[in-house]
Design a protein around this motif. Structure first.
Motif, short mmCIF file in Angstrom:
data_model
loop_
_atom_site.label_atom_id
_atom_site.label_comp_id
_atom_site.label_asym_id
_atom_site.label_seq_id
_atom_site.Cartn_x
_atom_site.Cartn_y
_atom_site.Cartn_z
N LEU A 95 0.83 -1.20 0.00
CA LEU A 95 0.00 0.00 0.00
C LEU A 95 0.87 1.25 0.00
N ALA A 96 1.94 1.24 0.76
CA ALA A 96 2.85 2.38 0.79
C ALA A 96 3.44 2.62 -0.60
N ASP A 97 3.83 1.54 -1.28
CA ASP A 97 4.36 1.66 -2.64
C ASP A 97 3.28 2.15 -3.61
N PHE A 98 2.05 1.66 -3.43
CA PHE A 98 0.93 2.05 -4.28
C PHE A 98 0.67 3.55 -4.17
N ILE A 99 0.71 4.07 -2.96
CA ILE A 99 0.48 5.50 -2.75
C ILE A 99 1.68 6.31 -3.24
N GLY A 100 2.89 5.87 -2.89
CA GLY A 100 4.09 6.59 -3.28
C GLY A 100 4.28 6.67 -4.78
N GLY A 101 3.88 5.62 -5.49
CA GLY A 101 4.05 5.59 -6.93
C GLY A 101 2.91 6.23 -7.71
N ASN A 102 1.85 6.61 -7.03
CA ASN A 102 0.67 7.20 -7.69
C ASN A 102 0.19 8.39 -6.87
N PRO A 103 0.68 9.58 -7.14
CA PRO A 103 0.30 10.75 -6.34
C PRO A 103 -1.21 10.96 -6.22
N GLN A 104 -1.98 10.52 -7.22
CA GLN A 104 -3.42 10.69 -7.15
C GLN A 104 -4.04 9.84 -6.03
N ASN A 105 -3.30 8.86 -5.52
CA ASN A 105 -3.80 8.02 -4.42
C ASN A 105 -3.38 8.51 -3.05
N ASP A 106 -2.73 9.65 -2.98
CA ASP A 106 -2.23 10.17 -1.71
C ASP A 106 -3.35 10.40 -0.69
N GLY A 107 -4.56 10.63 -1.16
CA GLY A 107 -5.68 10.84 -0.26
C GLY A 107 -6.01 9.64 0.61
N LEU A 108 -5.52 8.46 0.23
CA LEU A 108 -5.74 7.27 1.06
C LEU A 108 -5.15 7.44 2.45
N ARG A 109 -4.08 8.22 2.54
CA ARG A 109 -3.44 8.44 3.85
C ARG A 109 -4.39 9.11 4.84
N ASP A 110 -5.31 9.92 4.32
CA ASP A 110 -6.21 10.67 5.19
C ASP A 110 -7.62 10.08 5.24
N MET A 111 -7.81 8.94 4.63
CA MET A 111 -9.14 8.34 4.54
C MET A 111 -9.69 7.95 5.92
N ASP A 112 -8.84 7.47 6.81
CA ASP A 112 -9.24 7.03 8.14
C ASP A 112 -8.03 7.20 9.05
N ASN A 113 -8.22 7.84 10.18
CA ASN A 113 -7.06 8.11 11.05
C ASN A 113 -6.48 6.86 11.70
N ARG A 114 -7.13 5.71 11.53
CA ARG A 114 -6.59 4.45 12.08
C ARG A 114 -5.63 3.76 11.12
N LEU A 115 -5.56 4.23 9.87
CA LEU A 115 -4.68 3.60 8.90
C LEU A 115 -3.21 3.91 9.20
N VAL A 116 -2.38 2.89 9.11
CA VAL A 116 -0.93 3.06 9.24
C VAL A 116 -0.31 2.51 7.96
N ILE A 117 0.29 3.40 7.20
CA ILE A 117 0.85 3.04 5.89
C ILE A 117 2.35 2.83 6.04
N GLN A 118 2.71 1.73 6.70
CA GLN A 118 4.10 1.31 6.88
C GLN A 118 4.15 -0.20 6.79
N ALA A 119 5.25 -0.73 6.34
CA ALA A 119 5.38 -2.19 6.22
C ALA A 119 5.22 -2.85 7.59
N GLY A 120 4.67 -4.06 7.57
CA GLY A 120 4.50 -4.84 8.80
C GLY A 120 3.08 -5.30 9.03
N GLY A 121 2.17 -4.95 8.12
CA GLY A 121 0.79 -5.41 8.23
C GLY A 121 0.44 -6.31 7.05
#
Length: 159
Positions: A95-121
């Protein structure tokens, strides 16, 4: 006899309706606990004090295990990673790669404050069905967190 016929006639529609209810696979507590303990043990064996969280498909936390001396941030990190994987059905590193490689998907980071976009899940899938998510936090890298999470999934034969 009339009471028996009336009772059968009354319950027949209920029985028919109950058979039409959908069923959904879920992650039993004993499997969630086994996966979490295996993930903690895998990281501990490598010298890392981590926390591991398992959430159900609904995002509700089922299990949290915190190794001795794990940092105070690791519970929130592991829970967020597990929630993210369960709610989006994908691994958090991807997911982190998906967002980083597609700036139009950056809004996913703010979709829900419980989301953690880091490896390990990682999502927990059994028999092709998404039943939850596992998150590990506290190792020196997300890749190590993900390796420990994978060990937990392997212990319960999850995909």
């Amino acid at each position: 006899m009339i009471r028996t016929i009336a009772l059968v006639a009354f319950l027949a529609p209920v029985a028919s309706f109950a058979q039409d209810l959908p069923t959904a696979p879920y992650l039993p507590l004993d499997m969630a606990t086994k996966a979490a303990q295996t993930a903690v043990d895998a990281c501990t064996a490598e010298g890392y004090n981590v926390s591991v969280a398992i959430v159900a498909r609904s995002g509700v936390t089922k299990v949290i295990l915190r190794a001795d001396n794990a940092g105070p941030h690791t519970v929130g990190s592991s829970t967020g990673k597990a929630f993210t994987s369960a709610s989006l059905g994908r691994d958090t590193a991807g997911l982190a790669d998906f967002i980083g490689g597609n700036p139009q998907n950056d809004g996913l980071r703010d979709m829900d404050n419980r989301l953690v976009i880091q490896a390990g899940g990682l999502p927990i899938k059994i028999g092709g069905a998404l039943v939850g998510g596992i998150g590990v936090g506290g190792a020196p890298s997300g890749d190590i967190d993900a390796t420990c999470a994978r060990a937990g999934l392997d212990a319960i034969n999850a995909e």
